[in-house]
Motif scaffolding. Sequence first.
Motif, PDB file in Angstrom:
ATOM      1  N   GLN A  48       0.836  -1.201   0.000  1.00  0.00           N
ATOM      2  CA  GLN A  48       0.000   0.000   0.000  1.00  0.00           C
ATOM      3  C   GLN A  48       0.875   1.258   0.000  1.00  0.00           C
ATOM      4  OE1 GLN A  48      -2.260   1.012   3.530  1.00  0.00           O
ATOM      5  NE2 GLN A  48      -3.964   1.763   2.261  1.00  0.00           N
ATOM      6  N   ARG A  49       1.931   1.246   0.811  1.00  0.00           N
ATOM      7  CA  ARG A  49       2.844   2.396   0.857  1.00  0.00           C
ATOM      8  C   ARG A  49       3.450   2.667  -0.513  1.00  0.00           C
ATOM      9  NH1 ARG A  49       8.253   1.237   3.566  1.00  0.00           N
ATOM     10  NH2 ARG A  49       8.551   0.442   1.476  1.00  0.00           N
ATOM     11  N   ASP A  50       3.892   1.605  -1.192  1.00  0.00           N
ATOM     12  CA  ASP A  50       4.493   1.759  -2.520  1.00  0.00           C
ATOM     13  C   ASP A  50       3.479   2.269  -3.536  1.00  0.00           C
ATOM     14  OD1 ASP A  50       6.885   0.886  -1.460  1.00  0.00           O
ATOM     15  OD2 ASP A  50       6.681  -1.169  -2.232  1.00  0.00           O
ATOM     16  N   ARG A  51       2.237   1.816  -3.429  1.00  0.00           N
ATOM     17  CA  ARG A  51       1.187   2.266  -4.345  1.00  0.00           C
ATOM     18  C   ARG A  51       0.920   3.755  -4.158  1.00  0.00           C
ATOM     19  NH1 ARG A  51      -2.157  -1.510  -3.185  1.00  0.00           N
ATOM     20  NH2 ARG A  51      -3.374  -0.391  -1.640  1.00  0.00           N
ATOM     21  N   VAL A  52       0.822   4.210  -2.907  1.00  0.00           N
ATOM     22  CA  VAL A  52       0.579   5.627  -2.627  1.00  0.00           C
ATOM     23  C   VAL A  52       1.766   6.470  -3.094  1.00  0.00           C
ATOM     24  CG1 VAL A  52       0.250   7.325  -0.764  1.00  0.00           C
ATOM     25  CG2 VAL A  52      -1.052   5.181  -0.761  1.00  0.00           C
ATOM     26  N   LEU A  53       2.980   5.988  -2.871  1.00  0.00           N
ATOM     27  CA  LEU A  53       4.167   6.700  -3.328  1.00  0.00           C
ATOM     28  C   LEU A  53       4.175   6.825  -4.850  1.00  0.00           C
ATOM     29  CD1 LEU A  53       6.894   8.051  -2.727  1.00  0.00           C
ATOM     30  CD2 LEU A  53       7.934   5.774  -2.864  1.00  0.00           C
ATOM     31  N   THR A  54       3.799   5.761  -5.541  1.00  0.00           N
ATOM     32  CA  THR A  54       3.750   5.798  -7.005  1.00  0.00           C
ATOM     33  C   THR A  54       2.746   6.845  -7.490  1.00  0.00           C
ATOM     34  OG1 THR A  54       4.434   3.490  -7.173  1.00  0.00           O
ATOM     35  CG2 THR A  54       3.267   4.414  -9.080  1.00  0.00           C
ATOM     36  N   VAL A  55       1.593   6.917  -6.854  1.00  0.00           N
ATOM     37  CA  VAL A  55       0.593   7.928  -7.223  1.00  0.00           C
ATOM     38  C   VAL A  55       1.158   9.328  -7.008  1.00  0.00           C
ATOM     39  CG1 VAL A  55      -1.663   8.900  -6.601  1.00  0.00           C
ATOM     40  CG2 VAL A  55      -1.392   6.418  -6.812  1.00  0.00           C
ATOM     41  N   ALA A  56       1.829   9.542  -5.887  1.00  0.00           N
ATOM     42  CA  ALA A  56       2.415  10.854  -5.601  1.00  0.00           C
ATOM     43  C   ALA A  56       3.500  11.202  -6.615  1.00  0.00           C
ATOM     44  CB  ALA A  56       2.986  10.877  -4.182  1.00  0.00           C
ATOM     45  N   LEU A  57       4.333  10.239  -6.954  1.00  0.00           N
ATOM     46  CA  LEU A  57       5.395  10.509  -7.926  1.00  0.00           C
ATOM     47  C   LEU A  57       4.845  10.774  -9.315  1.00  0.00           C
ATOM     48  CD1 LEU A  57       8.181   8.018  -6.771  1.00  0.00           C
ATOM     49  CD2 LEU A  57       8.046  10.505  -6.399  1.00  0.00           C
ATOM     50  N   ASP A  58       3.676  10.189  -9.617  1.00  0.00           N
ATOM     51  CA  ASP A  58       3.022  10.517 -10.891  1.00  0.00           C
ATOM     52  C   ASP A  58       2.692  12.006 -10.942  1.00  0.00           C
ATOM     53  OD1 ASP A  58       3.166   7.930 -11.848  1.00  0.00           O
ATOM     54  OD2 ASP A  58       1.072   7.434 -11.403  1.00  0.00           O
ATOM     55  N   GLY A  59       2.403  12.594  -9.794  1.00  0.00           N
ATOM     56  CA  GLY A  59       2.132  14.037  -9.728  1.00  0.00           C
ATOM     57  C   GLY A  59       3.386  14.890  -9.870  1.00  0.00           C
ATOM     58  N   VAL A  60       4.544  14.295  -9.605  1.00  0.00           N
ATOM     59  CA  VAL A  60       5.826  15.000  -9.747  1.00  0.00           C
ATOM     60  C   VAL A  60       6.310  14.941 -11.186  1.00  0.00           C
ATOM     61  CG1 VAL A  60       8.266  14.976  -9.046  1.00  0.00           C
ATOM     62  CG2 VAL A  60       6.471  14.563  -7.346  1.00  0.00           C
ATOM     63  N   ARG A  61       5.918  13.911 -11.875  1.00  0.00           N
ATOM     64  CA  ARG A  61       6.380  13.720 -13.254  1.00  0.00           C
ATOM     65  C   ARG A  61       5.788  14.793 -14.153  1.00  0.00           C
ATOM     66  NH1 ARG A  61       7.700   8.076 -16.073  1.00  0.00           N
ATOM     67  NH2 ARG A  61       9.251   8.985 -17.451  1.00  0.00           N
ATOM     68  N   ALA A  62       6.617  15.361 -14.984  1.00  0.00           N
ATOM     69  CA  ALA A  62       6.187  16.412 -15.901  1.00  0.00           C
ATOM     70  C   ALA A  62       5.151  15.856 -16.872  1.00  0.00           C
ATOM     71  CB  ALA A  62       7.387  16.980 -16.651  1.00  0.00           C
ATOM     72  N   ALA A  63       4.182  16.695 -17.214  1.00  0.00           N
ATOM     73  CA  ALA A  63       3.136  16.292 -18.162  1.00  0.00           C
ATOM     74  C   ALA A  63       3.774  15.977 -19.519  1.00  0.00           C
ATOM     75  CB  ALA A  63       2.104  17.394 -18.307  1.00  0.00           C
ATOM     76  N   ARG A  64       3.295  14.945 -20.139  1.00  0.00           N
ATOM     77  CA  ARG A  64       3.844  14.544 -21.455  1.00  0.00           C
ATOM     78  C   ARG A  64       2.824  14.749 -22.527  1.00  0.00           C
ATOM     79  NH1 ARG A  64       8.309  10.602 -21.495  1.00  0.00           N
ATOM     80  NH2 ARG A  64       9.379  11.072 -19.631  1.00  0.00           N
TER      81      ARG A  64
END
Length: 192
Positions: A176-192
């Motif tokens: 669950q922690r890794d899933r939440v972190l992945t969602v947060a990092l998706d918000g850090v990733r520049a829009a493509r």
Amino acid sequence: MTAQPFPISGIVAARRPHRKDAARNYDALLTAAREAFAEHGAEASLEDIARRAGVGIGTLYRNFPTRRHLFESVYADEVDALCQVALGVAEREPWEALTSWLRRFVDYTVTKRAIREALDNESEIFLTCRDSMYQAGGPLFERAQKAGEARADMDFDDLLRMVAGITSTNFLDDTQRDRVLTVALDGVRAAR
């Protein structure tokens, strides 16, 4: 990123014994302390730490004369390892390098949270650790930004605070922690 020594690396090397048997005991004590602090927090039993390491309490005190010295040594060792990870991932693609380092940062926060109350934010060791961590991870973030992989409207401090905030939450499990972190990092990733 070149293989440069981080400020914390010198402190860690200076504290580590040179004799092989003493270094082995020292490393075993750090590992045992890290585990005990993660399980029981800053109040973990020193006797339990020595037992886990397979050494006597006298060996613990020879290496770490005070509980605070043990806290600082565990913390410094964790930060040094985190800095070395930055060197190890630096040649990867920018986004992969950054996220690999951040996932190791998450592991580091578990130890930090366990001994946080025992550390003085203004102590030399804490400030040296902070500087080293920023020297290690900051360039990875800047490289991801320059490559157009990470948002340009945030800085490295914003990123670390976000990840540290996420990891301070109690999760059902690591998945669950890794899933939440992945969602947060998706918000850090520049829009493509």
